[in-house]
Design a protein around this motif. Sequence first.
Motif, PDB file in Angstrom:
ATOM      1  N   ASN A 174       0.800  -1.212   0.000  1.00 25.39           N
ATOM      2  CA  ASN A 174       0.000   0.000   0.000  1.00 25.39           C
ATOM      3  C   ASN A 174       0.835   1.265   0.000  1.00 25.39           C
ATOM      4  O   ASN A 174       0.328   2.335   0.274  1.00 25.39           O
ATOM      5  CB  ASN A 174      -1.022  -0.012   1.139  1.00 25.39           C
ATOM      6  CG  ASN A 174      -0.359   0.199   2.484  1.00 25.39           C
ATOM      7  OD1 ASN A 174       0.845   0.223   2.574  1.00 25.39           O
ATOM      8  ND2 ASN A 174      -1.182   0.352   3.505  1.00 25.39           N
ATOM      9  N   ASN A 175       2.101   1.158  -0.335  1.00 27.31           N
ATOM     10  CA  ASN A 175       2.902   2.363  -0.475  1.00 27.31           C
ATOM     11  C   ASN A 175       2.780   2.852  -1.903  1.00 27.31           C
ATOM     12  O   ASN A 175       3.447   2.391  -2.800  1.00 27.31           O
ATOM     13  CB  ASN A 175       4.364   2.049  -0.134  1.00 27.31           C
ATOM     14  CG  ASN A 175       5.201   3.292  -0.180  1.00 27.31           C
ATOM     15  OD1 ASN A 175       4.781   4.306  -0.708  1.00 27.31           O
ATOM     16  ND2 ASN A 175       6.387   3.202   0.379  1.00 27.31           N
ATOM     17  N   SER A 176       1.919   3.821  -2.110  1.00 27.91           N
ATOM     18  CA  SER A 176       1.602   4.255  -3.470  1.00 27.91           C
ATOM     19  C   SER A 176       2.770   4.906  -4.168  1.00 27.91           C
ATOM     20  O   SER A 176       2.766   5.027  -5.376  1.00 27.91           O
ATOM     21  CB  SER A 176       0.450   5.247  -3.437  1.00 27.91           C
ATOM     22  OG  SER A 176      -0.655   4.646  -2.849  1.00 27.91           O
ATOM     23  N   SER A 177       3.741   5.384  -3.421  1.00 28.85           N
ATOM     24  CA  SER A 177       4.804   6.110  -4.097  1.00 28.85           C
ATOM     25  C   SER A 177       5.910   5.190  -4.567  1.00 28.85           C
ATOM     26  O   SER A 177       6.833   5.610  -5.233  1.00 28.85           O
ATOM     27  CB  SER A 177       5.371   7.197  -3.187  1.00 28.85           C
ATOM     28  OG  SER A 177       5.999   6.594  -2.086  1.00 28.85           O
ATOM     29  N   SER A 178       5.827   3.915  -4.234  1.00 31.01           N
ATOM     30  CA  SER A 178       6.869   3.030  -4.736  1.00 31.01           C
ATOM     31  C   SER A 178       6.385   2.371  -6.022  1.00 31.01           C
ATOM     32  O   SER A 178       5.195   2.204  -6.234  1.00 31.01           O
ATOM     33  CB  SER A 178       7.191   1.956  -3.691  1.00 31.01           C
ATOM     34  OG  SER A 178       6.091   1.120  -3.523  1.00 31.01           O
ATOM     35  N   SER A 179       7.284   2.010  -6.867  1.00 30.15           N
ATOM     36  CA  SER A 179       6.866   1.386  -8.112  1.00 30.15           C
ATOM     37  C   SER A 179       6.469  -0.049  -7.806  1.00 30.15           C
ATOM     38  O   SER A 179       6.722  -0.578  -6.736  1.00 30.15           O
ATOM     39  CB  SER A 179       8.008   1.390  -9.126  1.00 30.15           C
ATOM     40  OG  SER A 179       8.829   0.281  -8.895  1.00 30.15           O
TER      41      SER A 179
HETATM   42  C1  LIG Z   1       7.353   4.290   0.183  1.00 32.72           C
HETATM   43  O1  LIG Z   1       8.206   4.085  -0.919  1.00 32.72           O
HETATM   44  C2  LIG Z   1       9.115   5.138  -1.124  1.00 32.72           C
HETATM   45  C3  LIG Z   1       9.860   4.868  -2.427  1.00 32.72           C
HETATM   46  O2  LIG Z   1      10.296   3.539  -2.484  1.00 32.72           O
HETATM   47  C4  LIG Z   1      10.047   5.247   0.093  1.00 32.72           C
HETATM   48  O3  LIG Z   1      10.944   6.318  -0.102  1.00 32.72           O
HETATM   49  C5  LIG Z   1       9.203   5.485   1.345  1.00 32.72           C
HETATM   50  O4  LIG Z   1      10.030   5.473   2.475  1.00 32.72           O
HETATM   51  C6  LIG Z   1       8.124   4.410   1.475  1.00 32.72           C
HETATM   52  N1  LIG Z   1       7.218   4.754   2.556  1.00 32.72           N
HETATM   53  C7  LIG Z   1       6.742   3.859   3.419  1.00 32.72           C
HETATM   54  C8  LIG Z   1       5.770   4.378   4.404  1.00 32.72           C
HETATM   55  O5  LIG Z   1       7.078   2.674   3.380  1.00 32.72           O
END
Ligand SMILES: *[C@@H]1O[C@H](CO)[C@@H](O)[C@H](O)[C@H]1NC(C)=O
Length: 752
Positions: A61-66
């Motif tokens: 559920n980490n939307s910012s990761s690919s």
């Molecule tokens: C989500 O993914 C990003 C990019 O991979 C990373 O920088 C960030 O720490 C992650 N956040 C969490 C809450 O895991």
Amino acid sequence: MVNYNAVHADDSADHFIGQPPPKKRTSPWIRIGLPVLVAILVIVGAVLGGVLGSRAARDNNNSSSSSSSGSDGDTAPSDPSAVASVKNDIGLFPTSSNTEFSIPLYPSTTNGAAFSTPTVNSQLAWPKDTFAPSSPAPTSVREDRPRLFAPKQKWDALPDFIKQDPYMKSWDKTIQDYANSLLDQGPVAYYMDGDSGILDISREVKQRVKALSYTYRMTTDTKFVDRVYLELQSAAGNSEGSTFTETDRWNSAHFLDTAEMAMAFGIAYDWLHDVWTDDQKTTIRAAINDHALTYGVDALNNNAWWTQNIRGNWNCVCNAGLTVASLAIIDEDDAGHASALLGLTIDNAKQNCAMAVSSDGTWAETPNYWYFGTMGHAEMANALITATGSDYELMTVNPDFKKTGEFHMHVYGATSMFEYGDHGPNKFSSTANSIMFYGDYYNIPQYSLFQRDRWDAAEPWAMFWYNPGLTGAYWDGKEVDGFFDDDLDQWVAMRSSWTDQNAVYVGMKAGSLQGHQTHNDLDVGDFVLDAMGTRWAGEFGSGDYLSTDYFASQAQDAVRWTYYRKETQGQNTLVIGGNNQLVTATPKILNKGSSGTKQGSSTVMPWEGTAFWVVDMTSAYDATSVKRGVRMFNNRRQVLIQDEVNSSAGVQWTMHTNATVSTDGTKATLERDGKTLQMEILSPSGASFTTTPSTGGDKDQPNPGITTVMITLDAGSNDIQVLFSPQWGSDVELKTPKSVALDDWSLDSHDS
Ligand SMILES: *[C@@H]1O[C@H](CO)[C@@H](O)[C@H](O)[C@H]1NC(C)=O
Ligand SMILES: *[C@@H]1O[C@H](CO)[C@@H](O)[C@H](O)[C@H]1NC(C)=O
Ligand SMILES: *[C@@H]1O[C@H](CO)[C@@H](O)[C@H](O)[C@H]1NC(C)=O
């Protein structure tokens, strides 16, 4: 921001259906802002909460990761009732606002239960049409209205479907919001726009009339009927103060304009038939007859150019508009034009329009013209079926027509289309919804599942062409590579994933340079490249359609081939001796291969497999031998393009990019959207990159921000190898392929 699919997203902007959202230049995650991010988390939360355990939630559920996090597939058993309701749980996917085509943003999840095999649940599907004549005839129409596209029983079923289906609910809202927004606007301003006439005007009138008529039928509020009539009166030149005096008000010299207007009037006439007054009906029929059908009869009887050997959008759009308008009025048409036309348009469209799909599914013109052509084809077939009970083989006369959805899906890259050749005018209501109709007709659920997630689905055809019984994911079991081998177009699409916006996607084409209704470029060997959510190598699209002799000829010395966007210099391929490619080129596909990689039900696609494609381009040049190959490398993380050229003139390797480029001998560093891609010349030694702004010449359109990346080589024998390496980050190891002659390429030729 215009974001049709994301019901939770910020939809403060105008809803103008049919216009792509403006391209924005920042990362989608920044640009779409909080509302959509929240929406994604809600969506993922709903999916995972409803169907899956919590482990995947933590992983995904980490939307910012690919989606390349490499999490292994979750094998939670799929509870059938959960699967059935999952469409509702998932809701809609937001679409990206930073890509030209607003690619859907799929949540990264290994939830196989949510994204299952495409199927149609017949209990949820449309009721069967009770109108099924035993011997249908084009001039014998059903008695009840509406007869076009949406018979009464479909309207009756619609409210319940809208309640149950999140897609239909969102489209209905978008259409009705759009119709409401038109209430306080005047009709489309009616004027002749240079040589292109009133095509944009006709298409916008059609788009408005569809939405307004639809909204009347859903609300029974007659203010929408009045608003339709205002639009029709203006477009017919009947408004007070109209300056029109001639009868040819819909510009029959450019018949597309006439046909699209005829379709708009036909839809309005039929869908609102029970509320028009007799006077209004007489007025609308007169407009259809006087400004369209009379000219149509003349065009078909006298072999107008678009009726003769035209495998392209003109034939589809013109025949479709005339057919729909004729079906709308045939039983009330004293002039007899409607029945005359129905005896002409169907055969003409079967011989031409229906043949614009090649044996491999590719549209004979270009990926953008596919929209106009297939929309006309689908409208015509659907109108005939609903009004008379048969398509008269318009759908089957070309047995390969059904493959055209595959063409569209593969030509749709990870950020944008592989949009070779001309792009055409504004689309307005020419959306890709034709594949919803095809998906349903040919029983290929993937087509509709693909299209329902796209921003342009939200218009009235989706309400009738989408099958609400559909569930599943279009990508489940779908091969990631597509090979299209018909000599007319010969092209390939390779990708690492269907659902990851950061996927690597390469499209490359060869094919004939003629036979595309003069919408082609001199572009054998041309390619586009996406990676990390960015297009790195791209197309220019159309030149200026009004420039001198743009469409006059496709001969070698045609003026068309002197415009930068159309000549070989303006493509991502090789220029030899500074010359254009030869229009007589007959390239040959020499070799190709794919690991056969298929995506599973998950949106998380492992990086794996390879694909390659090698083409002999010699016939496009005055040269001894010219071959080009492209391949996915390093589990699709990198791309190699290799050329083997023997020529007595110098060679220029060319690519165009929106990225900011800095060069350092054999390396070029491209930066865009905060991402970096490195290009490296592996061969020949001593060669180096140079760059120049892609300005073209005095008579060309400006290409602001575009850089041409070049490698300039002397005559003789050249082996050119360029490696493209997206800079994924420290967790992805980049590799350098060994040198393998194109003739020796195979699936495993570059391993180790
Ligand atoms: C989500 O993914 C990003 C990019 O991979 C990373 O920088 C960030 O720490 C992650 N956040 C969490 C809450 O895991
Ligand atoms: C540059 O970006 C525009 C807008 O997204 C796109 O239409 C065009 O194809 C791109 N051009 C190139 C050469 O990549
Ligand atoms: C290309 O040129 C090289 C060197 O002159 C020669 O060995 C090779 O056979 C040529 N290949 C073709 C296909 O002409």
